[in-house]
Each structure stands twice: as C-alpha cells, then as structure tokens.
Design a protein around this motif. Structure first.
Motif, PDB file in Angstrom:
ATOM      1  N   ALA A  11       0.989  -1.250  -0.033  1.00  9.10           N
ATOM      2  CA  ALA A  11       0.118   0.017   0.000  1.00  9.10           C
ATOM      3  C   ALA A  11       0.840   1.458  -0.002  1.00  9.10           C
ATOM      4  CB  ALA A  11      -0.918  -0.171   1.206  1.00  9.10           C
ATOM      5  N   VAL A  12       0.573   1.993  -1.076  1.00 10.17           N
ATOM      6  CA  VAL A  12       1.399   3.337  -1.111  1.00 10.17           C
ATOM      7  C   VAL A  12       0.259   4.314  -0.669  1.00 10.17           C
ATOM      8  CG1 VAL A  12       2.639   5.080  -2.422  1.00 10.17           C
ATOM      9  CG2 VAL A  12       2.984   2.502  -2.763  1.00 10.17           C
ATOM     10  N   VAL A  13       0.514   5.146   0.520  1.00 12.46           N
ATOM     11  CA  VAL A  13      -0.476   6.137   1.013  1.00 12.46           C
ATOM     12  C   VAL A  13       0.018   7.402   0.641  1.00 12.46           C
ATOM     13  CG1 VAL A  13      -1.836   6.794   2.822  1.00 12.46           C
ATOM     14  CG2 VAL A  13      -1.169   4.597   2.831  1.00 12.46           C
ATOM     15  N   GLY A  14      -0.548   8.175  -0.441  1.00 13.68           N
ATOM     16  CA  GLY A  14      -0.169   9.529  -0.885  1.00 13.68           C
ATOM     17  C   GLY A  14       0.075   9.302  -2.296  1.00 13.68           C
ATOM     18  N   ALA A  15      -0.487  10.086  -3.201  1.00 14.83           N
ATOM     19  CA  ALA A  15      -0.413  10.058  -4.762  1.00 14.83           C
ATOM     20  C   ALA A  15       0.403  11.361  -5.176  1.00 14.83           C
ATOM     21  CB  ALA A  15      -1.722   9.687  -5.503  1.00 14.83           C
ATOM     22  N   GLY A  16       1.222  11.790  -4.545  1.00 15.27           N
ATOM     23  CA  GLY A  16       1.915  12.912  -4.643  1.00 15.27           C
ATOM     24  C   GLY A  16       3.060  12.416  -5.615  1.00 15.27           C
ATOM     25  N   TRP A  17       4.142  13.280  -5.847  1.00 13.97           N
ATOM     26  CA  TRP A  17       5.209  12.793  -6.729  1.00 13.97           C
ATOM     27  C   TRP A  17       6.134  11.789  -6.049  1.00 13.97           C
ATOM     28  CZ3 TRP A  17       7.343  15.670 -11.464  1.00 13.97           C
ATOM     29  CH2 TRP A  17       6.412  16.528 -12.061  1.00 13.97           C
ATOM     30  N   ALA A  18       6.318  11.926  -4.858  1.00 14.05           N
ATOM     31  CA  ALA A  18       6.948  10.815  -4.203  1.00 14.05           C
ATOM     32  C   ALA A  18       6.061   9.311  -3.874  1.00 14.05           C
ATOM     33  CB  ALA A  18       7.149  11.179  -2.672  1.00 14.05           C
ATOM     34  N   GLY A  19       4.905   9.461  -3.868  1.00 14.05           N
ATOM     35  CA  GLY A  19       4.095   8.276  -3.772  1.00 14.05           C
ATOM     36  C   GLY A  19       3.992   7.793  -5.127  1.00 14.05           C
ATOM     37  N   LEU A  20       3.653   8.426  -6.131  1.00 11.46           N
ATOM     38  CA  LEU A  20       3.755   7.988  -7.442  1.00 11.46           C
ATOM     39  C   LEU A  20       4.825   7.428  -8.138  1.00 11.46           C
ATOM     40  CD1 LEU A  20       1.735  10.708  -9.090  1.00 11.46           C
ATOM     41  CD2 LEU A  20       0.937   8.487  -8.900  1.00 11.46           C
ATOM     42  N   THR A  21       5.912   8.248  -7.645  1.00 12.40           N
ATOM     43  CA  THR A  21       7.508   7.389  -8.074  1.00 12.40           C
ATOM     44  C   THR A  21       7.731   6.022  -7.384  1.00 12.40           C
ATOM     45  OG1 THR A  21       8.359   9.540  -8.272  1.00 12.40           O
ATOM     46  CG2 THR A  21       9.703   7.918  -7.983  1.00 12.40           C
ATOM     47  N   ALA A  22       7.522   5.819  -6.041  1.00  8.24           N
ATOM     48  CA  ALA A  22       7.478   4.629  -5.453  1.00  8.24           C
ATOM     49  C   ALA A  22       6.619   3.548  -5.810  1.00  8.24           C
ATOM     50  CB  ALA A  22       7.213   4.904  -3.955  1.00  8.24           C
ATOM     51  N   ALA A  23       5.274   4.140  -6.099  1.00  9.23           N
ATOM     52  CA  ALA A  23       4.526   3.136  -6.799  1.00  9.23           C
ATOM     53  C   ALA A  23       4.885   2.452  -7.964  1.00  9.23           C
ATOM     54  CB  ALA A  23       2.853   3.672  -6.693  1.00  9.23           C
ATOM     55  N   LEU A  24       5.311   3.373  -8.933  1.00 12.54           N
ATOM     56  CA  LEU A  24       5.758   3.014 -10.192  1.00 12.54           C
ATOM     57  C   LEU A  24       6.890   2.065 -10.047  1.00 12.54           C
ATOM     58  CD1 LEU A  24       5.550   6.069 -12.514  1.00 12.54           C
ATOM     59  CD2 LEU A  24       4.390   3.828 -12.917  1.00 12.54           C
ATOM     60  N   ALA A  25       7.752   2.376  -9.060  1.00  9.05           N
ATOM     61  CA  ALA A  25       9.167   1.307  -8.990  1.00  9.05           C
ATOM     62  C   ALA A  25       8.737  -0.096  -8.671  1.00  9.05           C
ATOM     63  CB  ALA A  25      10.151   1.934  -8.038  1.00  9.05           C
ATOM     64  N   THR A 281       1.922  14.040   3.612  1.00 11.02           N
ATOM     65  CA  THR A 281       2.614  15.142   4.024  1.00 11.02           C
ATOM     66  C   THR A 281       3.153  14.700   5.456  1.00 11.02           C
ATOM     67  OG1 THR A 281       0.810  15.946   5.198  1.00 11.02           O
ATOM     68  CG2 THR A 281       0.908  16.921   3.228  1.00 11.02           C
ATOM     69  N   PRO A 282       4.375  15.406   5.866  1.00 10.45           N
ATOM     70  CA  PRO A 282       4.822  14.978   7.252  1.00 10.45           C
ATOM     71  C   PRO A 282       3.698  14.982   8.255  1.00 10.45           C
ATOM     72  CG  PRO A 282       6.084  16.629   6.139  1.00 10.45           C
ATOM     73  CD  PRO A 282       4.952  16.451   5.312  1.00 10.45           C
ATOM     74  N   ALA A 283       2.912  15.864   8.216  1.00  7.35           N
ATOM     75  CA  ALA A 283       1.790  15.832   9.539  1.00  7.35           C
ATOM     76  C   ALA A 283       0.985  14.873   9.328  1.00  7.35           C
ATOM     77  CB  ALA A 283       1.085  17.358   9.392  1.00  7.35           C
ATOM     78  N   ALA A 284       0.574  14.414   8.225  1.00  2.00           N
ATOM     79  CA  ALA A 284      -0.335  13.269   7.882  1.00  2.00           C
ATOM     80  C   ALA A 284       0.511  12.039   8.533  1.00  2.00           C
ATOM     81  CB  ALA A 284      -0.843  13.332   6.673  1.00  2.00           C
ATOM     82  N   ALA A 285       1.699  11.872   8.034  1.00  2.00           N
ATOM     83  CA  ALA A 285       2.528  10.569   8.229  1.00  2.00           C
ATOM     84  C   ALA A 285       2.585  10.525   9.789  1.00  2.00           C
ATOM     85  CB  ALA A 285       3.780  10.881   7.528  1.00  2.00           C
ATOM     86  N   ALA A 286       2.952  11.676  10.461  1.00  2.00           N
ATOM     87  CA  ALA A 286       3.107  11.376  12.043  1.00  2.00           C
ATOM     88  C   ALA A 286       1.714  10.918  12.484  1.00  2.00           C
ATOM     89  CB  ALA A 286       3.344  12.976  12.431  1.00  2.00           C
ATOM     90  N   GLY A 287       0.596  11.358  11.904  1.00  2.00           N
ATOM     91  CA  GLY A 287      -0.730  11.008  12.537  1.00  2.00           C
ATOM     92  C   GLY A 287      -0.962   9.453  12.163  1.00  2.00           C
ATOM     93  N   LEU A 288      -0.372   9.052  11.046  1.00  4.26           N
ATOM     94  CA  LEU A 288      -0.758   7.749  10.495  1.00  4.26           C
ATOM     95  C   LEU A 288       0.129   6.646  11.275  1.00  4.26           C
ATOM     96  CD1 LEU A 288      -1.776   8.061   6.959  1.00  4.26           C
ATOM     97  CD2 LEU A 288      -3.314   7.443   8.863  1.00  4.26           C
TER      98      LEU A 288
END
Length: 454
Positions: A11-25, A281-288
């Motif tokens: 599961a990749v949570v977050g479809a920004g440029w980091a999440g999309l890149t991780a998911a593609l790899a 985002t960092p704030a969301a990651a800390a909360g999850l």
C-alpha cells in the motif's frame, strides 16, 4: 530482483510525486500495488486544477536542469521534458516596487569566472572594494568549506555579501528555493542547492518553466502506467488508521495468515497490505504511524520539521500581458515575490505571482490577497489592465521549515518496522522541499522496501 510469492499488495498512501514514483518502481518490478490518496486528483502539492475554465497548477513550480531524478522520471512515463518545459538560461531580473530595475544577473555561464563577472557588474553602484570582496566572497559561497551549519544571513555576511546584494538577490532567491527566511534558513541546504545548479554547467543551471499543466507532465501518465501494471488506484479515499501486527517477518502464532499491516479508511473499511509506504505530508505521516513506542523517535522527528506556506495568486487580464515582460520577474518590496507570466504555458492573459513563507506576512483573506498583488503588480509593470479574474491558491503546509540544523533531525525512510517506510520531499539530506527531493525519496523508499521483500 526476485519478487516474493506473497500476493498481498504494497500500500502506497499518498499520490503526490513521491508516492507515484514509489508505486511505479514497485509495479515495474512486478509487485502488486494499492495506491491511495484522500484527494480526488493525483499530484499532491504539485497537481493541476481548473480556474475559470483554464487548467493551471496548485502553485507555480519551476525546476532547474540539475533536477536529474525528476526529469528522468518524467521521461520514464513517456513525456519529453524538452516539450513539457520552457527552458531559460540561468539569469534573474528583479524590479523595485516602482518598476525600476533593482538587479539584473545575466551571466554568460553559471560557472566561474563568468558568474563572478556578472555579480561584479550587478553591483555597479557599490564602491570598488565592496564589489571585489563580494565577488570573491561568492566564490567562497560555492566552493569554500562549511564546517558547521548556520543561518543563511550570517553565512552571507561572513562571505562579505553587502546588504544591497543580500536584499536584491540572495533573500528573494533563498525564499524561492527554501521557502524559509534568511534569518533561520539552513546555509548547508541552500549551499547544496546552489552547488547542484551552478557548478555543473549551463544545462544544470537552466530554469525550466512548465509549458504544460503539471498533471499532464507526470502524475496523470504515471497513473495510466500503474493501471497498465494492474495496480489498484483509490482516489478520494482517506486512510485514518494503520495497524501493524507483531514484528515484521515473525511467525504467525494464530495460523490465520493475518497481514502484518492493516489500513482502515474513514468509512471503517479495511485493506490488508504486505507493507506500507507513507508518502503523505509530514503531518499526515506522523498521525498515521501506529502507536508503537519503537516509532516514537520517527514521529518526533517528523513533528519537529515544522511547516511553511506558499501562496500563489493567479490573475487573468482582458488582453495578453506585455510581450516585454520577462518569463520570470522578481518583485522587491512587495507581498508577491516572483511573477511568472503564463504565456509559455499557452495562457498569455494569465500571470502567477508567488509568495513564499507566506505565514510570515500579515494574515489576509483571499480577496485582499488578490487585490494587494494586483495593485502592486500594476505599479511595477506599466500598461497592465485591470484583472478580469483573480484566484488565490494557498498551501498552508507547502514545505517543511528548512531551518538551520534541519539535516541532523530528518527522519530516516526506514522506520523501526521494516514493513512501514516513509517517502517524501522532507527526507533527502541537503535538499529543501522540491519535486526533485520527492522523486529521489520515492525511488529510495521503493528500493529499500524491495530489498526487504526479496
């Protein structure tokens, strides 16, 4: 790299440029992927949006040629950066609030000695000794040692940069690059950005203005490829809780085959995953992060990053903007700091005006923000009509606070759980929050996880 037989997705949570890149790899390596994002569109803080029937972006982004990872990733989804961006040789023009020229820096090359000659010429009103010390000091900025991090202002003063050059060049440049004021911004990070852009030749120093909507440049083609690989794409689905069971890789004493990680959305539905990459985002990651004491240090480091806002005001005029207006114009002594006419993106009636570290300015509502920018721009750029449309797009947590010493406090992409990794533009030492950092982080986190999965 071999792919393990476990069919449960990553599961990749977050479809920004980091999440999309991780998911593609991951998907390209044959791993099943489930990509989730609370937003209805992909791209995160660098996504496209529609205003008055025109496709614009969630803020004005500019890359440089040194963004090698981001440009390579764009190519990998079938988009040619030479077509997607309008490239400008490195150079800067800044105007005072009354429209007079405050600084013009047009070096024949970003490398020394051409850059030194350009700086010397830009200081034409300063005494000879000041010009010489500032030019030699600029060499030290790029090539001298920096044994201990310090605020950018103190670092510039140490290298004999005069107040006029700090005000007219280094301060607006630092705000644009770091989204953090000179008084607290990390000299170590700022220096690294300058070195990457200015010490590797003209190609690396080019300024790349998007000539297409950001969504079409990377996020949308990335999602299309993910679907081809069979990835599950869940947009508009917010994850509210992540539960991790036991230690990663430990035997399952119940024999139930329970997944090590369970994600729960706000509707109470659950997703069983083999591993998770948190690319929010960092704030969301800390909360999850699960309430595990082994993750407390990671959570603390994320929370210490802080956040800074960026506001972009889009103005649409009844006629195309004056052709002599440069494609990038610095604005001194104004609320708006950089104006980017949108003609290179096919919208000649539009201009984007960016304010970095907007949380340092007096609070104002969207209408006041737009009116302030429009009035200031009219005084600075003669001949402008009255805007017929105006919109303010503000990201309250656009970047982390790239303050002094931040590199020593960044979290690692690996957490105490090997089935739970982080990805995001805040994780790459030496870089501020940029698309380049996001892409590098997405690649790194995906490769670290694949090492563990194999």
């Amino acid at each position: 790299m071999s792919v393990a037989s476990d069919a449960r997705p990553v599961a990749v949570v977050g479809a920004g440029w980091a999440g999309l890149t991780a998911a593609l790899a991951l998907a390209r390596a044959g791993h099943p992927v489930h990509l989730l994002d609370s937003a209805a569109v992909v791209g995160g803080r660098a996504r496209s949006l529609t205003l008055d029937g025109t496709t614009l972006d969630n803020g004005q982004h500019i890359l440089v040629g040194a963004c090698e990872a981001a440009l390579a990733q764009i190519r990998s989804v079938g988009v040619d950066p030479e077509q997607a961006f309008h490239a400008l040789p490195f150079g800067l023009e800044l105007r005072a609030a009354d429209g007079t020229e405050a600084l013009r820096l047009n070096p024949a090359s970003p490398r020394l000695p051409a850059l030194g000659r350009a700086l010397y010429a830009a200081l034409k009103t300063e005494p000879l000794g000041v010009r010489l010390r500032a030019t030699l000091g600029a060499v030290g900025l790029l090539h001298g040692p920096l044994h201990q991090d310090r605020p950018v202002r103190a670092w510039l003063q140490y290298h004999h940069q005069p107040p006029a050059l700090i005000e007219r060049l280094w301060e607006p440049l630092c705000l644009a690059v770091m989204n953090t004021p000179l008084r607290s911004a990390s000299a170590r990070v700022f220096r690294e950005v300058l070195r990457e852009a200015l010490t590797h030749g003209p190609e690396a120093a080019r300024l790349l203005l998007p000539a297409q909507p950001l969504g079409a440049i990377y996020p949308e083609p990335a999602v299309a490829e993910l679907r081809q690989h069979g990835a599950t794409i869940d947009l508009g689905r917010r994850v509210r809780r992540i539960t991790a069971r036991g230690a990663p890789g430990a035997p399952d004493p119940t024999g139930s085959g329970a997944s090590p990680v369970t994600l729960e959305d706000r509707g109470g539905q659950r997703i069983e995953a083999r591993a998770v990459i948190l690319a929010t985002t960092p704030a969301a990651a800390a909360g999850l992060l699960p309430p595990d004491e082994d993750l407390d240090d990671t959570r603390d480091r994320i929370n210490e990053l802080g956040a800074r806002s960026i506001c972009t005001v889009y103005l649409r005029y009844p006629h195309p903007l004056p052709a002599e207006l440069p494609p990038l114009l610095g604005l001194l002594g104004q609320y708006g700091q950089w104006a980017v006419p949108r003609r290179v993106a096919g919208h000649p009636e539009w201009v984007a005006v960016v304010t970095s570290a907007a949380d340092d300015a007096a609070p104002m509502d969207a209408d006041t923000r737009c009116a302030t920018v429009a009035d200031e721009l009219a005084r600075c750029v003669p001949g402008l009509d009255t805007p017929v449309a105006q919109h303010a797009v503000c990201e309250r947590r656009a970047t982390f606070d790239a303050r002094t010493g931040i590199d020593t406090r960044r979290p690692e992409p690996r957490t105490a759980r090997r089935d739970l990794l982080l990805a995001g533009d805040y994780l790459i030492p030496g870089l501020p929050s940029t698309l380049e950092a996001a892409v590098r982080s997405g690649l790194e986190s995906a490769h670290l996880l694949m090492e563990d999965l194999s």
